[in-house]
Design an enzyme around this catalytic site. Structure first.
Site, PDB file in Angstrom:
ATOM      1  CG  PHE A 331      -1.604   1.407   1.362  1.00 49.47           C
ATOM      2  CD1 PHE A 331      -2.859   1.587   0.847  1.00 49.47           C
ATOM      3  CD2 PHE A 331      -0.969   2.490   1.976  1.00 49.47           C
ATOM      4  CE1 PHE A 331      -3.492   2.825   0.937  1.00 49.47           C
ATOM      5  CE2 PHE A 331      -1.592   3.725   2.060  1.00 49.47           C
ATOM      6  CZ  PHE A 331      -2.856   3.902   1.552  1.00 49.47           C
ATOM      7  CD  GLU A 332       4.637   2.491  -2.840  1.00 50.74           C
ATOM      8  OE1 GLU A 332       5.411   2.672  -1.884  1.00 50.74           O
ATOM      9  OE2 GLU A 332       5.019   2.145  -3.974  1.00 50.74           O
TER      10      GLU A 332
END
Length: 481
Positions: A331-332
């Site tokens: 996740f980013e």
């Protein structure tokens, strides 16, 4: 059942900053008394006083300087707060101007069910209101079944794109010859034999290298400024009723993350030293953001220098050790201009020239983390502590904000179902945290380490000394460890 060992020496009660010098002094005095009792007072005592005492004095002078240079200065106030608390009306926030952004998912045709589950989940929790495009990437041509199923998984108004990674962006570097590739495959095989996770999977090494640098140079991403990385079979457990791209832009943030945890040292033993070599070569100064990556070594200066000189794994040129904390990059949310800019791309090319993506298993998660902490000031990094995120057995699930901030009568949120009860200090919107005991809300030791540059409020020395870290996301089911 654990226990705490306590030494009978009074030195054991001294503050940490004075504990090691006091113990060195104690050892010196014990040796001095033994020599005196032995009757050999002459030359041996003189030699001891001539060499050991000056070294001890130099160490006591060097240590405060060393600690000062590697400190993480406390800001005058907390510099990174959640963008919102509780629920906002998505019909209002989605009507605001949008950013030039896209979701991106790297997947295979065989991952159709996992990809479908992720897309259905993110559409329900966020994108049915905001309709940001979703781009799928594959190193092989897409099947018609994959394209059909995923096209039907999105809400009306959401654009879906299926891109094949162009030649030269996936696989070994183009400048590698066949002999070098054969050597790399042998090194990967040896990694597998040593038990390095995914160490013998060539495609996994290609993926790590791709996400570390070539990803940002894709023609398909060139029109966009922001990206949100998705993975098959992940779950978002809270409603997200504001636009994170717009908030990142408004607050001048560059990189956003949810979970931080320890890297497995066997995957990248030389990555930290190689990065520090690059930092020194380019004249990039140490900053509080960089120092937040350090496990500061208390050895005398010559010992620290030898640790760096002999390239002891996970140590930098000054002999300090990487604390192994890194952002979980599955996740980013980040600004593409930073990653395709000259500074980051120079760093990636430097790493690529060292061959560590294949001789070791340098992952994109530690590469992104080291780059962000080397090149960005702390206020440019954002922890999405209000986003509920689950991947494999790890998850972050914030406590819900009070009921009066949950917009219970809002039409856009009426189908969200049951939620976890609100908790004191909670920030989430309609979060539903898992209760499966095999899963765990990620302990925030690495969160505390990596957010120190922006945190005025930090765990106390006593809490850190006893290994007690607060969960930064305030999940009511797991408030402390």
């Amino acid at each position: 059942m654990g226990y705490h060992h306590r030494t009978s020496s009074r030195l054991g009660t001294l503050p940490l900053a004075f504990d090691l010098p006091a113990r060195v002094g104690q050892i010196f005095m014990l040796q001095f008394r033994r020599l005196r009792r032995s009757g050999r007072n002459g030359r041996r005592i003189k030699l001891l006083l001539k060499f050991a005492l000056p070294l001890l004095v130099l160490y006591l002078i060097d240590l405060p300087i060393h600690l000062y240079r590697t400190r993480v200065a406390r800001p005058h106030q907390d510099l990174d707060q959640p963008f919102a608390t509780g629920c906002l009306d998505p019909s209002v926030t989605a009507a605001q101007p949008r950013e030039n952004a896209t979701f991106v998912m790297l997947a295979r045709n065989s991952e159709i069910e996992g990809a479908k589950a992720t897309v259905a989940n993110i559409e329900r929790q966020f994108n049915r209101w905001f309709h940001y495009p979703i781009m799928f990437l594959n190193d092989a041509p897409w099947s018609e079944e994959f394209k059909d199923v995923l096209s039907r998984a999105v809400s009306n108004g959401t654009e879906v794109r299926f891109e094949v990674i162009e030649k030269g962006k996936w696989g070994f570097p183009e400048e590698m010859n066949e002999k070098e590739k054969t050597k790399a495959r042998l090194q990967m095989k040896k990694q597998g034999e040593r038990g390095v996770g995914y160490g013998d999977m060539e495609s996994y090494h290609h993926m790590c290298r791709f996400y570390s640098g070539e990803f940002y140079n894709l023609e398909a991403l060139r029109p966009y400024k922001w990206y949100w990385r998705l993975e098959p079979s992940v779950r978002y457990s809270c409603a997200l009723t504001y636009d994170p791209f717009a908030e990142m832009a408004r607050h001048d943030k560059v990189y956003g993350w949810t979970i931080a945890l320890w890297e497995v040292g066997d995957t990248c033993p030389s990555l930290f030293k190689t990065t520090d070599d690059y930092r020194i070569e380019k004249g990039i100064p140490r900053t509080p953001t960089w120092n937040a990556l350090l496990q500061v070594m208390w050895f005398p200066a010559p010992v620290r220098w030898f640790l760096g000189l002999f390239r002891v794994r996970e140590h930098d040129n000054s002999g300090n050790k990487w604390n192994m904390c890194h952002y979980w990059s599955n996740f980013e949310i980040a600004n593409l201009d930073f990653f395709r800019g000259r500074e980051y791309q120079d760093y990636f090319r430097y790493l690529d020239s060292k061959g560590g993506f294949y001789s070791e298993r340098w992952g994109d998660a530690p590469v992104h983390t080291l780059a962000v902490h080397m090149l960005l000031p702390p206020e440019k990094i954002h922890h999405f502590s209000d986003i509920g995120y689950e991947h494999d057995t790890l998850w972050q699930c914030p406590g819900n904000a009070p009921m009066d901030q949950q917009l219970l009568g809002n039409k856009a949120l009426r189908d969200m179902g049951r939620m976890t009860l609100p908790s004191e200090g909670g920030t989430g919107c309609r979060c539903k945290c898992q209760e499966n005991k095999r899963r765990r809300n990620i302990n925030s030791q690495c969160t505390s380490e990596l957010t120190r540059p922006v945190a005025f409020h930090r765990p106390s020395w006593w809490e850190r000394h006893n290994g007690v870290y607060h969960y930064a996301v305030n999940n009511p089911n797991n408030p402390r460890k």
